[in-house]
Design a protein around this motif. Sequence first.
Motif, PDB file in Angstrom:
ATOM      1  N   SER A  68      34.073  28.211  40.442  1.00 27.81           N
ATOM      2  CA  SER A  68      33.424  28.311  39.140  1.00 27.81           C
ATOM      3  C   SER A  68      34.253  29.224  38.259  1.00 27.81           C
ATOM      4  CB  SER A  68      31.994  28.865  39.279  1.00 27.81           C
ATOM      5  OG  SER A  68      32.033  30.217  39.729  1.00 27.81           O
ATOM      6  N   ILE A  69      34.080  29.093  36.967  1.00 24.29           N
ATOM      7  CA  ILE A  69      34.743  30.012  36.036  1.00 24.29           C
ATOM      8  C   ILE A  69      34.274  31.430  36.301  1.00 24.29           C
ATOM      9  CG2 ILE A  69      35.079  30.607  33.607  1.00 24.29           C
ATOM     10  CD1 ILE A  69      36.487  28.018  34.496  1.00 24.29           C
ATOM     11  N   GLU A  70      33.015  31.584  36.669  1.00 21.38           N
ATOM     12  CA  GLU A  70      32.499  32.919  36.986  1.00 21.38           C
ATOM     13  C   GLU A  70      33.209  33.514  38.196  1.00 21.38           C
ATOM     14  OE1 GLU A  70      29.374  30.674  34.722  1.00 21.38           O
ATOM     15  OE2 GLU A  70      30.692  30.209  36.410  1.00 21.38           O
ATOM     16  N   LEU A  71      33.481  32.685  39.216  1.00 23.26           N
ATOM     17  CA  LEU A  71      34.191  33.165  40.398  1.00 23.26           C
ATOM     18  C   LEU A  71      35.628  33.551  40.050  1.00 23.26           C
ATOM     19  CD1 LEU A  71      34.353  33.655  43.465  1.00 23.26           C
ATOM     20  CD2 LEU A  71      34.939  31.232  43.728  1.00 23.26           C
ATOM     21  N   PHE A  72      36.294  32.727  39.234  1.00 17.54           N
ATOM     22  CA  PHE A  72      37.649  33.065  38.807  1.00 17.54           C
ATOM     23  C   PHE A  72      37.656  34.397  38.048  1.00 17.54           C
ATOM     24  CE2 PHE A  72      38.440  28.207  38.354  1.00 17.54           C
ATOM     25  CZ  PHE A  72      38.607  28.087  39.729  1.00 17.54           C
ATOM     26  N   THR A  73      36.606  34.640  37.277  1.00 14.43           N
ATOM     27  CA  THR A  73      36.516  35.886  36.523  1.00 14.43           C
ATOM     28  C   THR A  73      36.235  37.062  37.455  1.00 14.43           C
ATOM     29  OG1 THR A  73      35.639  34.595  34.668  1.00 14.43           O
ATOM     30  CG2 THR A  73      35.470  36.990  34.498  1.00 14.43           C
ATOM     31  N   ASP A  74      35.433  36.836  38.481  1.00 17.49           N
ATOM     32  CA  ASP A  74      35.237  37.874  39.507  1.00 17.49           C
ATOM     33  C   ASP A  74      36.585  38.283  40.106  1.00 17.49           C
ATOM     34  OD1 ASP A  74      32.494  37.663  39.142  1.00 17.49           O
ATOM     35  OD2 ASP A  74      32.173  36.439  40.934  1.00 17.49           O
ATOM     36  N   ASP A  75      37.435  37.297  40.398  1.00 22.33           N
ATOM     37  CA  ASP A  75      38.762  37.573  40.960  1.00 22.33           C
ATOM     38  C   ASP A  75      39.599  38.395  39.983  1.00 22.33           C
ATOM     39  OD1 ASP A  75      38.047  36.075  43.175  1.00 22.33           O
ATOM     40  OD2 ASP A  75      39.149  34.286  42.536  1.00 22.33           O
ATOM     41  N   LEU A  76      39.517  38.049  38.701  1.00 19.79           N
ATOM     42  CA  LEU A  76      40.260  38.796  37.684  1.00 19.79           C
ATOM     43  C   LEU A  76      39.794  40.249  37.643  1.00 19.79           C
ATOM     44  CD1 LEU A  76      42.365  38.557  35.360  1.00 19.79           C
ATOM     45  CD2 LEU A  76      40.416  38.150  33.823  1.00 19.79           C
ATOM     46  N   GLU A  77      38.507  40.448  37.709  1.00 22.02           N
ATOM     47  CA  GLU A  77      37.976  41.814  37.714  1.00 22.02           C
ATOM     48  C   GLU A  77      38.437  42.572  38.959  1.00 22.02           C
ATOM     49  OE1 GLU A  77      33.809  41.373  35.202  1.00 22.02           O
ATOM     50  OE2 GLU A  77      33.783  41.015  37.353  1.00 22.02           O
ATOM     51  N   ALA A  78      38.480  41.903  40.100  1.00 22.71           N
ATOM     52  CA  ALA A  78      38.957  42.542  41.329  1.00 22.71           C
ATOM     53  C   ALA A  78      40.428  42.927  41.198  1.00 22.71           C
ATOM     54  CB  ALA A  78      38.754  41.609  42.523  1.00 22.71           C
ATOM     55  N   LEU A  79      41.213  42.070  40.550  1.00 23.52           N
ATOM     56  CA  LEU A  79      42.630  42.378  40.338  1.00 23.52           C
ATOM     57  C   LEU A  79      42.787  43.576  39.413  1.00 23.52           C
ATOM     58  CD1 LEU A  79      45.598  41.666  40.757  1.00 23.52           C
ATOM     59  CD2 LEU A  79      45.409  40.044  38.849  1.00 23.52           C
ATOM     60  N   PHE A  80      41.978  43.625  38.369  1.00 22.06           N
ATOM     61  CA  PHE A  80      42.035  44.775  37.457  1.00 22.06           C
ATOM     62  C   PHE A  80      41.693  46.066  38.193  1.00 22.06           C
ATOM     63  CE2 PHE A  80      41.144  42.224  33.312  1.00 22.06           C
ATOM     64  CZ  PHE A  80      42.411  41.677  33.393  1.00 22.06           C
ATOM     65  N   SER A  81      40.718  46.009  39.089  1.00 22.20           N
ATOM     66  CA  SER A  81      40.355  47.186  39.873  1.00 22.20           C
ATOM     67  C   SER A  81      41.506  47.602  40.782  1.00 22.20           C
ATOM     68  CB  SER A  81      39.093  46.896  40.694  1.00 22.20           C
ATOM     69  OG  SER A  81      38.747  47.996  41.498  1.00 22.20           O
ATOM     70  N   GLU A  82      42.153  46.608  41.406  1.00 21.67           N
ATOM     71  CA  GLU A  82      43.276  46.879  42.297  1.00 21.67           C
ATOM     72  C   GLU A  82      44.437  47.538  41.552  1.00 21.67           C
ATOM     73  OE1 GLU A  82      45.857  46.660  45.733  1.00 21.67           O
ATOM     74  OE2 GLU A  82      43.675  46.563  45.497  1.00 21.67           O
ATOM     75  N   LEU A  83      44.702  47.076  40.341  1.00 20.70           N
ATOM     76  CA  LEU A  83      45.839  47.571  39.566  1.00 20.70           C
ATOM     77  C   LEU A  83      45.461  48.723  38.640  1.00 20.70           C
ATOM     78  CD1 LEU A  83      47.512  44.169  38.559  1.00 20.70           C
ATOM     79  CD2 LEU A  83      48.131  45.697  40.439  1.00 20.70           C
ATOM     80  N   ASP A  84      44.185  49.119  38.671  1.00 22.40           N
ATOM     81  CA  ASP A  84      43.689  50.186  37.793  1.00 22.40           C
ATOM     82  C   ASP A  84      43.960  49.848  36.327  1.00 22.40           C
ATOM     83  OD1 ASP A  84      42.363  52.571  37.329  1.00 22.40           O
ATOM     84  OD2 ASP A  84      44.194  53.786  37.389  1.00 22.40           O
ATOM     85  N   VAL A  85      43.659  48.596  35.965  1.00 21.26           N
ATOM     86  CA  VAL A  85      43.884  48.114  34.603  1.00 21.26           C
ATOM     87  C   VAL A  85      42.726  48.530  33.705  1.00 21.26           C
ATOM     88  CG1 VAL A  85      43.894  46.029  33.178  1.00 21.26           C
ATOM     89  CG2 VAL A  85      45.372  46.183  35.190  1.00 21.26           C
ATOM     90  N   GLU A  86      43.063  49.112  32.571  1.00 25.41           N
ATOM     91  CA  GLU A  86      42.077  49.450  31.547  1.00 25.41           C
ATOM     92  C   GLU A  86      42.558  48.895  30.210  1.00 25.41           C
ATOM     93  OE1 GLU A  86      41.390  53.623  31.452  1.00 25.41           O
ATOM     94  OE2 GLU A  86      40.583  53.733  33.484  1.00 25.41           O
ATOM     95  N   ASP A  87      41.627  48.499  29.384  1.00 21.97           N
ATOM     96  CA  ASP A  87      41.932  47.969  28.045  1.00 21.97           C
ATOM     97  C   ASP A  87      43.004  46.884  28.082  1.00 21.97           C
ATOM     98  OD1 ASP A  87      40.140  49.841  26.906  1.00 21.97           O
ATOM     99  OD2 ASP A  87      41.705  51.367  26.927  1.00 21.97           O
TER     100      ASP A  87
END
Length: 274
Positions: A68-87
């Motif tokens: 789902s698009i929601e699942l793909f977005t969950d993955d994106l959020e997990a990647l941001f957490s892994e890379l400490d991405v902000e803004d």
Amino acid sequence: MATLPLEDGSLWYETHGDGQPLVFIHGGWMNGQSWAPQVERFADEYQVVTLDVRGHGKTGATDSSQYSIELFTDDLEALFSELDVEDPILCGLSLGSMVAQEYLTRHPDHAAGAILGGAVRSMPPVSLPAGMKPFISPLPALTTTLSMTGPEAMFRSLLVSIQATTGEQWLSVDPSVRSTALDAVGEISRHEFRKVFSALYRYEPSDLSHVETPTLVIHGEQEVPLVKQQGRQLVSEVADGERLELSNSGHLVNQDRPEAFNAATESFLDPAAR
């Protein structure tokens, strides 16, 4: 390259350069390599992040029975957490634009900007009465066709149908870009192709009127008219939106017109130009 472990697989991604995160999310049945012209242009100024959405490219299949698009977005959020991405600055094309929109829905003021190429809100790109989609779903016919032909032939058939309807080349005006895209589709299994198609078809876009993130929508002139219409609606819905149409380009607008796409991105990201 690196991989991020998921509960049911692993997500492949790459980072280039340092600076503010500029994150590229590819279109359906493509992969992160489709952003090569943008990586080359922006890696000297930004931390450029590309990924292969699950079901695609080097990420490949995962054990999830449904995407789902929601699942793909969950993955994106997990990647941001892994890379400490902000803004982050989000740049998504087609399916990737849906993922970016879902992220903006969840975080209306957390992204520094959003560039949506080949932006589409739903598939098909029309409003349907509530509850109708399951009754007109093309998924049963898609499954049958895939079993007989395979993803690349299925995708070619889709291109022929769109061209017959619109009179335009749609996917790309550049034969080499078109060929590379078809090669990418051909690398995806029947099962994964169907799961990705299902994710696109089942997505119900949220209202974006609460989104404060500056948003740029870029379409090629040979984009499907109904998709262009959705882009106009998207721009009018967000608090700070603008739209650009590039001539001599199709759905894969970042590859058909890389220099123009990069220039538009650069201008959009320049505070002095806004």
